[in-house]
Scaffold this motif. Structure first.
Motif, short mmCIF file in Angstrom:
data_model
loop_
_atom_site.label_atom_id
_atom_site.label_comp_id
_atom_site.label_asym_id
_atom_site.label_seq_id
_atom_site.Cartn_x
_atom_site.Cartn_y
_atom_site.Cartn_z
N ASN A 53 0.78 -1.16 0.40
CA ASN A 53 -0.40 0.24 -0.30
C ASN A 53 1.17 1.75 -0.03
N THR A 54 1.79 1.17 -0.06
CA THR A 54 3.05 2.22 0.44
C THR A 54 4.23 2.10 -1.16
N VAL A 55 3.93 1.77 -2.07
CA VAL A 55 4.26 1.97 -3.31
C VAL A 55 4.36 3.12 -4.01
N ASN A 56 4.99 3.59 -4.09
CA ASN A 56 5.91 4.96 -4.22
C ASN A 56 6.44 5.07 -6.04
N MET A 57 6.80 3.66 -6.79
CA MET A 57 6.78 4.09 -7.94
C MET A 57 6.94 3.18 -8.39
N HIS A 58 6.59 2.95 -9.65
CA HIS A 58 6.15 1.28 -10.17
C HIS A 58 6.73 1.66 -11.79
N ILE A 59 7.12 0.77 -12.06
CA ILE A 59 8.24 0.56 -13.66
C ILE A 59 7.50 -0.61 -14.36
N ILE A 60 6.86 -0.46 -15.37
CA ILE A 60 7.27 -2.04 -16.62
C ILE A 60 7.71 -1.53 -17.86
N LEU A 61 8.74 -2.48 -17.65
CA LEU A 61 9.58 -2.11 -19.33
C LEU A 61 9.52 -3.30 -19.87
N LYS A 62 9.88 -3.27 -20.81
CA LYS A 62 10.66 -4.85 -22.01
C LYS A 62 12.19 -5.15 -21.36
N SER A 63 12.21 -6.40 -21.23
CA SER A 63 13.49 -6.45 -19.88
C SER A 63 14.47 -6.45 -21.22
N SER A 64 14.95 -6.52 -22.77
CA SER A 64 15.92 -5.71 -23.28
C SER A 64 16.54 -4.52 -22.45
N TRP A 65 15.39 -3.60 -22.65
CA TRP A 65 15.76 -2.26 -21.98
C TRP A 65 16.93 -2.27 -20.83
N LEU A 66 16.58 -3.03 -19.65
CA LEU A 66 17.39 -3.33 -18.52
C LEU A 66 17.74 -3.78 -18.72
N ARG A 67 17.88 -4.72 -19.22
CA ARG A 67 19.21 -5.84 -19.75
C ARG A 67 20.19 -5.16 -20.16
N ASP A 68 20.25 -4.70 -21.37
CA ASP A 68 20.98 -3.96 -22.32
C ASP A 68 22.14 -3.29 -20.68
N ALA A 69 21.00 -2.32 -19.78
CA ALA A 69 21.28 -0.89 -19.36
C ALA A 69 22.42 -1.86 -18.26
N LEU A 70 21.90 -2.94 -17.53
CA LEU A 70 22.54 -3.61 -16.88
C LEU A 70 24.12 -3.94 -17.00
N SER A 71 24.15 -4.39 -18.13
CA SER A 71 25.52 -5.35 -18.79
C SER A 71 26.03 -4.21 -19.29
N GLU A 72 25.77 -3.35 -19.41
CA GLU A 72 27.02 -2.21 -20.24
C GLU A 72 27.67 -2.04 -18.90
N LEU A 73 27.25 -1.75 -17.45
CA LEU A 73 27.54 -1.77 -16.31
C LEU A 73 29.27 -2.38 -16.20
N ASP A 74 29.91 -1.99 -15.41
CA ASP A 74 31.14 -2.68 -15.45
C ASP A 74 30.67 -3.23 -13.65
N PRO A 75 31.56 -4.15 -13.79
CA PRO A 75 31.67 -5.79 -12.99
C PRO A 75 31.79 -5.02 -11.66
N SER A 76 32.75 -4.48 -11.07
CA SER A 76 33.61 -3.63 -10.50
C SER A 76 32.52 -2.53 -9.57
N CYS A 77 31.18 -2.17 -10.32
CA CYS A 77 30.29 -1.17 -9.40
C CYS A 77 29.74 -1.75 -7.70
N GLU A 78 29.48 -0.61 -7.32
CA GLU A 78 29.36 -1.36 -5.96
C GLU A 78 28.19 -1.33 -5.37
N LYS A 79 27.82 -0.22 -5.31
CA LYS A 79 26.37 0.89 -5.51
C LYS A 79 25.31 0.78 -7.01
N LEU A 80 24.55 0.86 -7.10
CA LEU A 80 23.27 1.07 -7.95
C LEU A 80 22.07 1.68 -7.09
#
Lengths: 336, 295
Positions: free
Chosen positions: A196-223
């Motif tokens: 009941n306190t959802v403040n953000m809700h996004i639905i997107l095609k998985s490929s959009w998120l997948r491409d974004a996350l795969s671009e990131l350096d694996p040594s990242c600490e925080k997202l």
């Protein structure tokens, strides 16, 4: 399958002519080897957790099976005080189960993605799959090509009994019988998500998120996920609706998603939201993300992130959305 | 000591050496007037596999000439990788021949001469020299094929590519693989593992053909009645060794497996096909693992 010690009616018996979709669901949550399975009459949940800060749950609907029978008569203990939790469950070694499902090499990721790709083409769905070709070795297609799926019959006779799988590629070919030892469950680790306190809700095609996350350096600490409400009226705001901010030892990366229905199919955000998560936790969802079609992301007031991945069911469009995998992750404290 | 031959079937020779090379760094090759033998002894590989192969000269060579003081037999120890490397170099050559020079230079060599077309169209000659160590007949006498009892059952294995995937998975679950087969009919081949932490038991069943032996026609009347046709004869072996044997799938051929209950597994890999027109046979001896499991 006629061991005399077994009761006449097993708790669970299910069959499927193609285990790939079942295996894909399980593989999505296979970031830890210990999985707890809770059975119900319309399917079962497979939950995995790590450090009590991230949980992954695969909702295995009975639709993934051709036949599904559940019978808990006489198995439920009489003094069942908690009425919320599903009653009958066991713990299992998830990686072992996946090895068993893939015993003929036909439940692998390669075969699923090539199969779902052909289905996608039929639906005229431009799902950026370019990286999938590179994910597997160049020889993989020779080993998995021209093979139908593996058929399976699964049964569980009750507490103390193993989970039995009988797998076969074809009626004339070899059959494999696997007996997986089941363990008493330790009780579910639930990460509360305040619906009941959802403040953000996004639905997107998985490929959009997948491409974004795969671009990131694996040594990242925080997202960090940053969301700002959509601008009102005609005054076009410069601030992006959804931003992913990655920070690591070697610098930071920002990625912005435009205010476009093509990209963000659903975007609900009531107030500016900013929550930070450990990158290694989010990265645990990569396998589910890669196999999935659509992703839903929600956060609640405490910053708990719920990511739901819609998995292909292999039965055409009507059934899509029935199979999904959910990840819940707690935010890093200093940002709350 | 002189040896000279034209290597006609380079791809097959190459594939055989690929299998041998993955198994062991050094192997023994023995050239005889009619056959070539490749031998891998168990002492140099951890899994304890031995390979004894007999390949017909006509399968690989033509224009085969051999001469030596020891009954026209030449035995040598050779580095598998070097020989494989030479053969791979030959693969796209027009013509190739192997020859062994004598020991006069105190340096025994197996040399491969080949002609390849150059870019301008003229042919050019290349030579690969592979160091060998010539083994005296006395040394060879010490090397003997392992003695095995009469096999309890003989089966025709399913095709190696179909075996590969299950065996790879089973190996991930346990280091010990139980291979069991009965006489039948129906003849069954079972590959079984119990997971290393006992968390899983997996059994893969194949229906296979039983192979009738023609070796002892006198005993044939009595023997079948003595043996229990339903009994599963079992050999526990290292899953790793079986995976190594399955590397053979790159060479086309058929495999007959002989199961000696709780003793060993013998795999006869017939190059091409079984029977008289086979190009040769690679014999793999995989010893049983000694364990305390139920018999």
């Amino acid at each position: 399958m006629s061991a005399p010690s077994q009761p006449p009616k097993p708790v669970l018996s299910a069959s499927s002519h193609d285990v790939r979709y079942f295996a894909a669901l399980l593989r999505g949550v296979s970031f830890s080897n210990r999985a707890t399975i809770y059975l119900a009459s319309n399917g079962f949940n497979v939950s995995v957790q790590e450090g009590k800060t991230i949980t992954g749950t695969a909702f295995v609907s009975d639709h993934v099976f051709d036949e599904y029978q559940y019978n808990d008569e006489g198995f439920l203990p009489a003094s069942q005080d908690s009425d919320s939790a599903p009653a009958l469950g066991f713990e299992i070694r998830l990686n072992t189960l996946l090895e068993c499902l893939n015993i003929f090499g036909t439940a692998g990721t390669a075969s699923l993605s090539s199969n779902s790709k052909s289905k996608k083409q039929r639906r005229n769905d431009h799902d950026g799959d370019s990286d999938e070709n590179n994910r597997h070795g160049p020889l993989d297609k020779y080993f998995t090509a021209n093979t139908g799926g593996t058929g399976m019959r699964m049964s569980y006779a009750g507490p103390g009994h193993p989970l039995t799988l009988i797998l076969a590629e074809s009626s004339s070919g070899p059959t494999a019988t696997c007996e997986l030892t089941t363990f008493d469950p330790e009780g579910p680790v639930e990460i509360e998500f305040a619906q009941n306190t959802v403040n953000m809700h996004i639905i997107l095609k998985s490929s959009w998120l997948r491409d974004a996350l795969s671009e990131l350096d694996p040594s990242c600490e925080k997202l960090t996920f940053v969301c700002t409400p959509a601008p009102q009226g005609n005054n076009a705001s410069r601030t992006p609706l959804f931003r992913i901010l990655a920070e690591g030892m070697f610098g930071s990366t920002e990625m912005d998603y435009p205010n476009d229905r093509e990209v963000l199919e659903t975007f609900i955000c009531t107030q500016p939201v900013k929550f930070t998560y450990r990158f290694s936790h989010i990265a645990k969802s990569t396998r589910a993300l890669q196999a999935s079609l659509k992703t839903s992301m929600r956060t609640d007031d405490f910053g708990t992130l719920s990511m739901q991945f819609m998995m292909p069911s292999g039965r055409g469009r009507d059934d899509d959305g029935i199979l999904f995998v959910e990840f819940r992750c707690l935010p890093l404290d200093d940002q709350v | 000591m002189r040896f000279r031959a034209c290597i006609e079937n380079v791809p097959t020779f190459c594939k055989i050496m690929q299998v041998i090379e993955r198994l062991q760094k050094k192997c023994i090759i023995q050239f005889k007037p009619e056959i070539m033998r490749i031998i891998c002894m168990s002492d140099a590989n951890e899994a304890g596999i031995q390979v004894w192969s007999e390949i017909k000269v006509s399968t690989l060579f033509n224009d085969y000439r051999i001469q030596s003081n020891a009954d026209n037999v030449i035995s040598m120890s050779i580095a598998s990788a070097s020989l494989l490397h030479a053969l791979q170099g030959i693969q796209n050559a027009l013509a190739a021949s192997g020859s062994s020079t004598g020991e006069t230079a105190r340096l025994a060599l197996l040399s491969f001469a080949l002609t390849t077309p150059s870019r301008t169209g003229r042919s050019q000659s290349l030579t690969y020299d592979v160091r060998i160590e010539v083994l005296r007949p006395l040394d060879m006498a010490k090397i003997t094929e392992p003695l095995c009892p009469e096999p309890d059952t003989l089966i025709l294995l399913p095709s190696l590519p179909t075996l590969r995937s299950p065996v790879e998975r089973l190996r991930a679950l346990s280091s010990t693989l139980l291979l069991r087969a009965n006489i039948g009919p129906p003849t069954r081949l079972l590959l079984e593992v119990a997971g290393d932490d006992n968390e899983v038991r997996v059994k893969v069943e194949f229906s296979v053909k039983f192979v009738q032996t023609e070796r002892q026609p006198d005993d044939e009347d009595g023997e079948p009645e003595e043996k229990d046709k339903e009994k599963l004869y079992t050999v526990p072996i290292a899953a790793k060794s079986f995976v190594k044997f399955l590397n053979c799938h790159i060479v086309s051929g058929q495999v007959i497996a002989a199961v000696c209950h709780r003793h060993c597994l013998i795999l006869y890999f017939y190059i091409g096909s079984t029977g008289a027109d086979s190009g040769g046979v690679l014999t793999f001896y995989i010893p049983s693992i000694v364990d305390d499991g139920p018999i």
